[in-house]
Design a protein around this motif. Structure first.
Motif, PDB file in Angstrom:
ATOM      1  N   GLN A 221     -20.628  -5.685  -7.056  1.00  0.00           N
ATOM      2  CA  GLN A 221     -20.656  -7.129  -7.299  1.00  0.00           C
ATOM      3  C   GLN A 221     -19.943  -7.910  -6.199  1.00  0.00           C
ATOM      4  OE1 GLN A 221     -19.102  -8.014 -11.253  1.00  0.00           O
ATOM      5  NE2 GLN A 221     -21.107  -8.805 -11.828  1.00  0.00           N
ATOM      6  N   LEU A 222     -18.864  -7.339  -5.688  1.00  0.00           N
ATOM      7  CA  LEU A 222     -18.051  -8.019  -4.677  1.00  0.00           C
ATOM      8  C   LEU A 222     -18.522  -7.748  -3.250  1.00  0.00           C
ATOM      9  CD1 LEU A 222     -14.553  -7.309  -6.280  1.00  0.00           C
ATOM     10  CD2 LEU A 222     -15.725  -9.519  -6.182  1.00  0.00           C
ATOM     11  N   GLY A 223     -19.593  -6.988  -3.116  1.00  0.00           N
ATOM     12  CA  GLY A 223     -20.118  -6.699  -1.786  1.00  0.00           C
ATOM     13  C   GLY A 223     -19.265  -5.719  -1.005  1.00  0.00           C
ATOM     14  N   MET A 224     -18.552  -4.867  -1.699  1.00  0.00           N
ATOM     15  CA  MET A 224     -17.674  -3.894  -1.046  1.00  0.00           C
ATOM     16  C   MET A 224     -18.362  -2.546  -0.920  1.00  0.00           C
ATOM     17  SD  MET A 224     -14.202  -4.812  -3.188  1.00  0.00           S
ATOM     18  CE  MET A 224     -13.299  -3.402  -2.521  1.00  0.00           C
ATOM     19  N   ASP A 225     -17.874  -1.752   0.007  1.00  0.00           N
ATOM     20  CA  ASP A 225     -18.320  -0.369   0.111  1.00  0.00           C
ATOM     21  C   ASP A 225     -17.868   0.358  -1.153  1.00  0.00           C
ATOM     22  OD1 ASP A 225     -18.334   2.500   0.702  1.00  0.00           O
ATOM     23  OD2 ASP A 225     -18.740   1.892   2.770  1.00  0.00           O
ATOM     24  N   GLN A 226     -18.787   1.046  -1.800  1.00  0.00           N
ATOM     25  CA  GLN A 226     -18.482   1.636  -3.099  1.00  0.00           C
ATOM     26  C   GLN A 226     -17.690   2.936  -3.000  1.00  0.00           C
ATOM     27  OE1 GLN A 226     -21.853   1.683  -5.849  1.00  0.00           O
ATOM     28  NE2 GLN A 226     -22.843   0.073  -4.646  1.00  0.00           N
ATOM     29  N   ARG A 227     -17.619   3.511  -1.817  1.00  0.00           N
ATOM     30  CA  ARG A 227     -16.950   4.808  -1.689  1.00  0.00           C
ATOM     31  C   ARG A 227     -15.719   4.783  -0.790  1.00  0.00           C
ATOM     32  NH1 ARG A 227     -22.034   9.095  -1.058  1.00  0.00           N
ATOM     33  NH2 ARG A 227     -23.055   8.580  -3.039  1.00  0.00           N
ATOM     34  N   ALA A 228     -15.623   3.789   0.062  1.00  0.00           N
ATOM     35  CA  ALA A 228     -14.552   3.783   1.063  1.00  0.00           C
ATOM     36  C   ALA A 228     -13.171   3.628   0.428  1.00  0.00           C
ATOM     37  CB  ALA A 228     -14.784   2.655   2.067  1.00  0.00           C
ATOM     38  N   PHE A 229     -12.193   4.252   1.063  1.00  0.00           N
ATOM     39  CA  PHE A 229     -10.794   4.051   0.672  1.00  0.00           C
ATOM     40  C   PHE A 229     -10.456   2.575   0.874  1.00  0.00           C
ATOM     41  CE2 PHE A 229      -6.258   3.888   1.809  1.00  0.00           C
ATOM     42  CZ  PHE A 229      -5.716   4.464   0.671  1.00  0.00           C
ATOM     43  N   THR A 230      -9.817   1.962  -0.124  1.00  0.00           N
ATOM     44  CA  THR A 230      -9.598   0.513  -0.099  1.00  0.00           C
ATOM     45  C   THR A 230      -8.114   0.180  -0.153  1.00  0.00           C
ATOM     46  OG1 THR A 230     -11.705   0.169  -1.245  1.00  0.00           O
ATOM     47  CG2 THR A 230     -10.158  -1.678  -1.220  1.00  0.00           C
ATOM     48  N   VAL A 231      -7.713  -0.723   0.727  1.00  0.00           N
ATOM     49  CA  VAL A 231      -6.339  -1.231   0.738  1.00  0.00           C
ATOM     50  C   VAL A 231      -6.382  -2.714   0.393  1.00  0.00           C
ATOM     51  CG1 VAL A 231      -4.272  -1.645   2.121  1.00  0.00           C
ATOM     52  CG2 VAL A 231      -5.635   0.419   2.506  1.00  0.00           C
ATOM     53  N   MET A 232      -5.572  -3.130  -0.576  1.00  0.00           N
ATOM     54  CA  MET A 232      -5.508  -4.547  -0.932  1.00  0.00           C
ATOM     55  C   MET A 232      -4.160  -5.119  -0.526  1.00  0.00           C
ATOM     56  SD  MET A 232      -6.050  -6.530  -4.580  1.00  0.00           S
ATOM     57  CE  MET A 232      -4.369  -6.309  -5.168  1.00  0.00           C
ATOM     58  N   LEU A 233      -4.198  -6.262   0.154  1.00  0.00           N
ATOM     59  CA  LEU A 233      -2.984  -6.961   0.565  1.00  0.00           C
ATOM     60  C   LEU A 233      -2.900  -8.292  -0.168  1.00  0.00           C
ATOM     61  CD1 LEU A 233      -3.069  -6.472   4.447  1.00  0.00           C
ATOM     62  CD2 LEU A 233      -1.625  -5.264   2.816  1.00  0.00           C
ATOM     63  N   ALA A 234      -1.692  -8.664  -0.578  1.00  0.00           N
ATOM     64  CA  ALA A 234      -1.493  -9.949  -1.242  1.00  0.00           C
ATOM     65  C   ALA A 234      -0.201 -10.575  -0.741  1.00  0.00           C
ATOM     66  CB  ALA A 234      -1.447  -9.773  -2.755  1.00  0.00           C
ATOM     67  N   GLY A 235      -0.225 -11.889  -0.613  1.00  0.00           N
ATOM     68  CA  GLY A 235       0.961 -12.607  -0.157  1.00  0.00           C
ATOM     69  C   GLY A 235       1.338 -13.735  -1.085  1.00  0.00           C
ATOM     70  N   GLY A 236       1.124 -13.524  -2.383  1.00  0.00           N
ATOM     71  CA  GLY A 236       1.470 -14.561  -3.352  1.00  0.00           C
ATOM     72  C   GLY A 236       0.478 -15.710  -3.330  1.00  0.00           C
ATOM     73  N   GLY A 237       0.791 -16.734  -4.090  1.00  0.00           N
ATOM     74  CA  GLY A 237      -0.110 -17.876  -4.205  1.00  0.00           C
ATOM     75  C   GLY A 237      -0.309 -18.617  -2.901  1.00  0.00           C
ATOM     76  N   GLU A 238       0.675 -18.522  -1.992  1.00  0.00           N
ATOM     77  CA  GLU A 238       0.574 -19.225  -0.715  1.00  0.00           C
ATOM     78  C   GLU A 238      -0.002 -18.340   0.385  1.00  0.00           C
ATOM     79  OE1 GLU A 238       1.095 -22.359  -0.599  1.00  0.00           O
ATOM     80  OE2 GLU A 238       1.894 -22.482  -2.630  1.00  0.00           O
ATOM     81  N   GLY A 239      -0.291 -17.075   0.091  1.00  0.00           N
ATOM     82  CA  GLY A 239      -0.789 -16.174   1.128  1.00  0.00           C
ATOM     83  C   GLY A 239       0.195 -16.052   2.271  1.00  0.00           C
ATOM     84  N   MET A 240       1.470 -15.882   1.926  1.00  0.00           N
ATOM     85  CA  MET A 240       2.507 -15.914   2.959  1.00  0.00           C
ATOM     86  C   MET A 240       2.780 -14.516   3.500  1.00  0.00           C
ATOM     87  SD  MET A 240       5.807 -16.687   0.555  1.00  0.00           S
ATOM     88  CE  MET A 240       6.373 -15.550  -0.701  1.00  0.00           C
ATOM     89  N   GLY A 255      -9.313   2.787  10.680  1.00  0.00           N
ATOM     90  CA  GLY A 255     -10.650   2.970  11.228  1.00  0.00           C
ATOM     91  C   GLY A 255     -11.747   2.504  10.285  1.00  0.00           C
ATOM     92  N   LYS A 256     -12.962   2.966  10.542  1.00  0.00           N
ATOM     93  CA  LYS A 256     -14.133   2.500   9.804  1.00  0.00           C
ATOM     94  C   LYS A 256     -14.292   3.157   8.439  1.00  0.00           C
ATOM     95  CE  LYS A 256     -16.753   1.380  13.990  1.00  0.00           C
ATOM     96  NZ  LYS A 256     -18.005   1.620  14.752  1.00  0.00           N
ATOM     97  N   GLU A 257     -13.508   4.174   8.159  1.00  0.00           N
ATOM     98  CA  GLU A 257     -13.660   4.876   6.887  1.00  0.00           C
ATOM     99  C   GLU A 257     -12.941   4.170   5.741  1.00  0.00           C
ATOM    100  OE1 GLU A 257     -12.479   8.877   7.352  1.00  0.00           O
ATOM    101  OE2 GLU A 257     -14.040   9.376   8.813  1.00  0.00           O
ATOM    102  N   ALA A 258     -12.234   3.098   6.049  1.00  0.00           N
ATOM    103  CA  ALA A 258     -11.501   2.362   5.015  1.00  0.00           C
ATOM    104  C   ALA A 258     -11.887   0.890   5.070  1.00  0.00           C
ATOM    105  CB  ALA A 258     -10.000   2.522   5.211  1.00  0.00           C
ATOM    106  N   GLN A 259     -11.601   0.178   3.992  1.00  0.00           N
ATOM    107  CA  GLN A 259     -11.830  -1.264   3.950  1.00  0.00           C
ATOM    108  C   GLN A 259     -10.568  -1.954   3.430  1.00  0.00           C
ATOM    109  OE1 GLN A 259     -15.091  -2.113   1.265  1.00  0.00           O
ATOM    110  NE2 GLN A 259     -14.341  -0.686  -0.276  1.00  0.00           N
ATOM    111  N   VAL A 260     -10.340  -3.161   3.938  1.00  0.00           N
ATOM    112  CA  VAL A 260      -9.146  -3.915   3.570  1.00  0.00           C
ATOM    113  C   VAL A 260      -9.567  -5.183   2.841  1.00  0.00           C
ATOM    114  CG1 VAL A 260      -7.067  -5.075   4.406  1.00  0.00           C
ATOM    115  CG2 VAL A 260      -7.909  -3.022   5.579  1.00  0.00           C
ATOM    116  N   VAL A 261      -8.967  -5.423   1.686  1.00  0.00           N
ATOM    117  CA  VAL A 261      -9.213  -6.634   0.906  1.00  0.00           C
ATOM    118  C   VAL A 261      -7.931  -7.462   0.926  1.00  0.00           C
ATOM    119  CG1 VAL A 261      -9.779  -7.576  -1.363  1.00  0.00           C
ATOM    120  CG2 VAL A 261     -10.854  -5.447  -0.582  1.00  0.00           C
TER     121      VAL A 261
END
Length: 271
Positions: A221-240, A255-261
């Motif tokens: 649904q989110l247009g993400m790679d369904q198998r790749a290792f995924t890292v999510m980064l967050a910086g609070g409400g201000e994206g700091m 590298g290309k084997e992972a995706q970052v959200v």
């Protein structure tokens, strides 16, 4: 004062129709305070339906005079210059600094804050912000002494996980909800009693406890790679924080084997 509800038998007052008005005080200094306020509001609605009427109020911005009502606006500047944020945090930590400052805020804001309590007529007050204990409590105490209202419960919900600013804690609150043992110990050191403290984690929206579709479906649904290792980064409400630099470094490292959200919050430039 305060109304001893924790472990006691006194009942919270209510409207003639039985509705209990809850006033949740917050400020848009980062996204966490509003998110906690909205989580509490959603939980009240889910658990109790129409029994509680919850109002989320930005007290500093909407119910204080200039220049007090501009304090929240300075937060964006401070988080972009983290050394300034850290400096103001440390400078205002000692009680001999923040108590006179809060006393000045009280003198400047007490009239408009009192009008806010007249407007919302809360049966319960909940604070989800470190700067909204001392001044509102003093205003409420003055209103009780002047016969303008009866004592009402005042509750703090701490939204910081670790050692936090001392202004979160006031010994005259009815109850203080803390998310961790670290916060609880700090509250005890600053004069709160065991009977006032409830360790209960952070408020989260009820939706987070609902059953979710399978991970592969959500990724699709989110247009993400369904198998790749995924890292999510967050910086609070201000994206700091140095999110952009971190993303670049992660991309090179993984590298290309992972995706970052990246959760950007209100950081339009980062988007």
């Amino acid at each position: 004062w305060p109304l001893p509800l924790v472990g006691g038998k006194k009942q919270v007052p209510a409207s003639d129709d039985g509705t209990i008005r809850v006033m949740v005080m917050m400020s848009d200094t980062g996204g966490g305070h509003r998110a906690s306020a909205e989580a509490l509001s959603d939980a009240f609605a889910q658990l109790y339906g129409n029994k509680f009427k919850v109002s989320i109020v930005d007290m500093w911005k909407n119910h204080t005079p200039w220049p007090v009502n501009t304090i929240g606006d300075s937060y964006n500047f401070l988080v972009k210059h983290s050394f300034l944020w850290r400096m103001q945090f440390r400078i205002t930590e000692p009680s001999f600094i923040h108590k006179p400052w809060l006393g000045m805020m009280h003198q400047l804001s007490k009239k408009k804050l009192s009008q806010a309590f007249d407007e919302h007529k809360p049966h319960i007050v909940v604070s989800v912000h470190p700067a909204m204990q001392h001044v509102p409590l003093n205003v409420l105490r003055s209103r009780v002494r002047a016969g303008l209202q009866k004592p009402i419960p005042f509750t703090t919900v701490v939204t910081d996980l670790t050692e936090c600013h001392p202004t979160w804690f006031h010994p005259n609150v009815t109850a203080c909800f803390v998310p961790t043992e670290v916060c609880r110990n700090q509250a005890l050191r600053l004069g709160l009693k065991n009977s006032q403290l409830i360790m209960h984690g952070l408020p989260i929206r009820p939706q987070f406890s609902q059953k979710l579709p399978p991970k592969w479906f959500l990724r699709k649904q989110l247009g993400m790679d369904q198998r790749a290792f995924t890292v999510m980064l967050a910086g609070g409400g201000e994206g700091m924080g140095n999110l952009e630099e971190t993303v670049v470094a992660l991309s090179k490292r993984l590298g290309k084997e992972a995706q970052v959200v990246v959760i950007c919050g209100r950081n339009k430039k980062l988007k």
